[in-house]
Structure formats: structure tokens, C-alpha cells
Design an enzyme around this catalytic site. Structure first.
Site, mmCIF file in Angstrom:
data_model
loop_
_atom_site.group_PDB
_atom_site.id
_atom_site.type_symbol
_atom_site.label_atom_id
_atom_site.label_comp_id
_atom_site.label_asym_id
_atom_site.label_seq_id
_atom_site.Cartn_x
_atom_site.Cartn_y
_atom_site.Cartn_z
ATOM 1 N N ASP A 107 -88.598 -22.008 -26.930
ATOM 2 C CA ASP A 107 -87.955 -20.767 -26.487
ATOM 3 C C ASP A 107 -88.930 -19.601 -26.547
ATOM 4 O O ASP A 107 -88.858 -18.683 -25.746
ATOM 5 C CB ASP A 107 -86.730 -20.488 -27.360
ATOM 6 C CG ASP A 107 -85.711 -21.598 -27.238
ATOM 7 O OD1 ASP A 107 -85.346 -21.921 -26.102
ATOM 8 O OD2 ASP A 107 -85.325 -22.176 -28.267
ATOM 9 N N GLU A 126 -85.510 -32.601 -32.744
ATOM 10 C CA GLU A 126 -86.804 -32.191 -32.171
ATOM 11 C C GLU A 126 -87.864 -32.116 -33.267
ATOM 12 O O GLU A 126 -88.996 -32.552 -33.092
ATOM 13 C CB GLU A 126 -86.681 -30.830 -31.486
ATOM 14 C CG GLU A 126 -85.909 -30.890 -30.176
ATOM 15 C CD GLU A 126 -85.664 -29.523 -29.548
ATOM 16 O OE1 GLU A 126 -85.199 -29.516 -28.410
ATOM 17 O OE2 GLU A 126 -85.933 -28.500 -30.190
HETATM 18 C C1 ABF Z 1 -85.912 -27.375 -26.210
HETATM 19 O O1 ABF Z 1 -85.327 -26.846 -25.059
HETATM 20 C C2 ABF Z 1 -85.575 -26.402 -27.214
HETATM 21 O O2 ABF Z 1 -86.105 -26.411 -28.455
HETATM 22 C C3 ABF Z 1 -85.688 -25.118 -26.522
HETATM 23 O O3 ABF Z 1 -84.604 -24.448 -27.057
HETATM 24 C C4 ABF Z 1 -85.418 -25.445 -25.094
HETATM 25 C C5 ABF Z 1 -86.404 -25.010 -24.067
HETATM 26 O O4 ABF Z 1 -85.795 -25.258 -22.847
HETATM 27 P P1 ABF Z 1 -86.372 -24.921 -21.444
HETATM 28 O O5 ABF Z 1 -87.529 -25.821 -21.228
HETATM 29 O O6 ABF Z 1 -85.216 -25.194 -20.552
HETATM 30 O O7 ABF Z 1 -86.723 -23.470 -21.473
HETATM 31 O O8 ABF Z 1 -87.242 -27.600 -26.041
#
Ligand code: ABF
Length: 251
Positions: A107, A126
Site C-alpha cells: 500500500d 502475507e
Molecule cells: C496486498 O494487496 C496488500 O498487502 C496490499 O494491501 C494490497 C496492494 O494491492 P494493489 O496491488 O491492488 O495496490 O499486496
């Protein structure tokens, strides 16, 4: 080189730019960090990872058929199955063995490559999969970079908690200076709180932007200002916290 400022683009053009940036980051990550000799691959969550799986598929079935792919939640499990890859779960990886690599999104990413993750609610798995990988590759587009964690990502640090401890954890977070921490509510139209893939609840805890690294002269927590590692350690010590979305030391 031609450059385009995202702010001058229409909504549709911005979307197209974001998608092409996610795709470019994913293909670059696979090109730089994937080897045909690898056997155990971690696949994270989120929309960027969809392009990682696409890039892995492009390596060819004769290559990927020799590999096992480990998900970080239900979404990536479905992604792995949909690609026709062999699915294996992290709990089945023998003790002492490692994944060759794990690809995952984020994020927010600071200048020291510390991350906020968990916006998609999969942070515990994760972190477990990332921890068991010899190499962790964060795949992120231009929107995710930030001088400090908490500047771009304003929703707060995602924290997975045992549901019965939610009230206790919220109270402790306020004492640490979190600004209006909240239990994450369900999807629009769905009553109640978010339940993680592990059956726990989630709290989003906004803090003042986190200092990059620990200076021994810093007094962590003064006026609600924390270092990345200082806050991560403090949050993990609260009874009821399963895991936090602060990822550091994985680079
Ligand atoms: C995961 O997906 C999470 O830890 C993070 O919140 C999110 C990122 O998603 P995106 O790639 O859609 O921005 O990796």
C-alpha cells in the site's frame, strides 16, 4: 523521454496509466528476480499481483509445471488455480525449507523500502509467506512511493487482531498516539466487521508519519511520533495483536 503528469489526465487515462504501471512493474520484477530453476514461489495479494501471475505464465508451461505456488490468502489461491499452476500451502512447506522467492504488492513504500501492507486484509499470511522466502520482491507502481509511511496511505496501519481483543487493542492504540483507530467494517451493503482469511478482525490505526530508522537518541512515541521498527515492536507486544501491516527488514 516523454513524461506525463498524472494530474492532467482524465479519469480513464489515469486508470489506464495506473494499470500499465502495475503491469510494467510486475513484468520487470519477474524478469529481474525469477529464475527457471526456482521450485517454490510465493504469490501475494492485490491487483498488481494479477500481472505478476500473468508474467509468470508467460515463462511457459514447461517451466512453471516444475514449480509450486504458495498463496497468501483466498484471492491469490484462486489466482494460482486460475493460471493452472500447482498450488501448495505454506503450512505444507517442510520446516527449514524456504521459498525461492515471494512476489507481493504494497500500500505504501518509504525510502528505506519499509512497507505498509494489509489494505486488502491479507497481512498475516502475507507476512508468513514473505518470512519464509529467501527473496521478497515488492511490486509497486509510482503511486506507492512515499518519503515516510503514513503520508500517502492515510487509512492507517492495518492490524490483525483476535476478535475478542478488539476493544483492548483499540484502547492501547489510542495510548500510543494513534489518531482515531477503527475496526474495519465490512464491504458496502454487508453488515458487521471485516473477517480475515484467518477468522480474525482488522483495525486500521493512523499514526503520524513514521520516522525512517531507529536513531538511538530518539525517544520513540514522544508526541505520537514513532520510528518504523519502534512502532512495529510496540504494536506486536499488545495482547490480542496477531500481526501488523508494517513490513520491514525484508529487503
Ligand atoms: C496486498 O494487496 C496488500 O498487502 C496490499 O494491501 C494490497 C496492494 O494491492 P494493489 O496491488 O491492488 O495496490 O499486496
Amino acid at each position: 523521454m516523454a513524461t506525463t503528469s498524472p494530474s492532467t489526465l482524465s479519469a480513464a487515462e489515469q486508470n489506464a496509466l495506473i494499470e500499465s504501471s502495475k503491469r510494467a512493474a510486475a513484468y520487470q520484477a519477474v524478469k529481474e528476480h525469477m529464475e527457471p530453476s526456482y521450485r517454490h514461489i510465493g504469490v501475494g495479494s492485490g491487483s498488481t499481483v494479477i500481472y505478476v501471475v500473468e508474467a509468470l505464465r508467460d515463462m511457459g508451461k514447461e517451466v512453471t509445471d516444475k514449480m509450486s505456488f504458495f498463496p497468501t490468502g483466498d484471492q491469490s489461491r484462486d489466482l494460482i488455480k486460475g493460471a493452472g499452476f500447482r498450488l501448495q500451502y505454506i503450512q505444507d512447506l517442510p520446516d527449514g525449507e524456504q521459498l525461492d522467492v515471494c512476489f507481493d504488492g504494497a500500500d505504501e513504500v518509504d525510502e528505506d523500502l519499509n512497507l505498509i501492507k494489509g489494505g486488502g486484509a491479507c497481512l498475516f499470511q502475507e507476512k508468513l509467506v514473505a518470512t519464509r522466502a529467501a527473496k521478497f520482491v515488492c511490486v509497486a507502481d509510482f503511486r506507492k512511493l512515499s518519503p515516510r509511511l503514513g503520508i500517502n496511505w492515510k487509512r492507517g496501519i492495518p492490524i490483525e487482531v483476535v476478535t475478542q481483543a478488539t476493544g483492548h487493542v483499540l484502547a492501547e492504540l489510542r495510548k500510543l498516539g494513534s489518531i482515531r483507530p477503527q475496526a474495519r467494517s465490512g464491504l458496502p451493503g454487508k453488515a458487521g466487521s471485516v473477517v480475515t482469511d484467518n477468522g480474525n478482525s482488522l483495525i486500521d490505526a493512523p499514526f503520524k508519519p513514521l520516522a525512517l530508522s531507529k536513531d538511538p537518541t530518539d525517544e520513540d512515541g514522544v508526541d505520537g511520533v514513532w520510528t518504523v521498527d519502534g512502532l512495529a515492536a510496540k504494536l506486536s507486544s499488545i495482547v490480542g495483536v496477531v500481526e501488523t501491516g508494517i513490513f520491514y527488514g525484508h529487503n
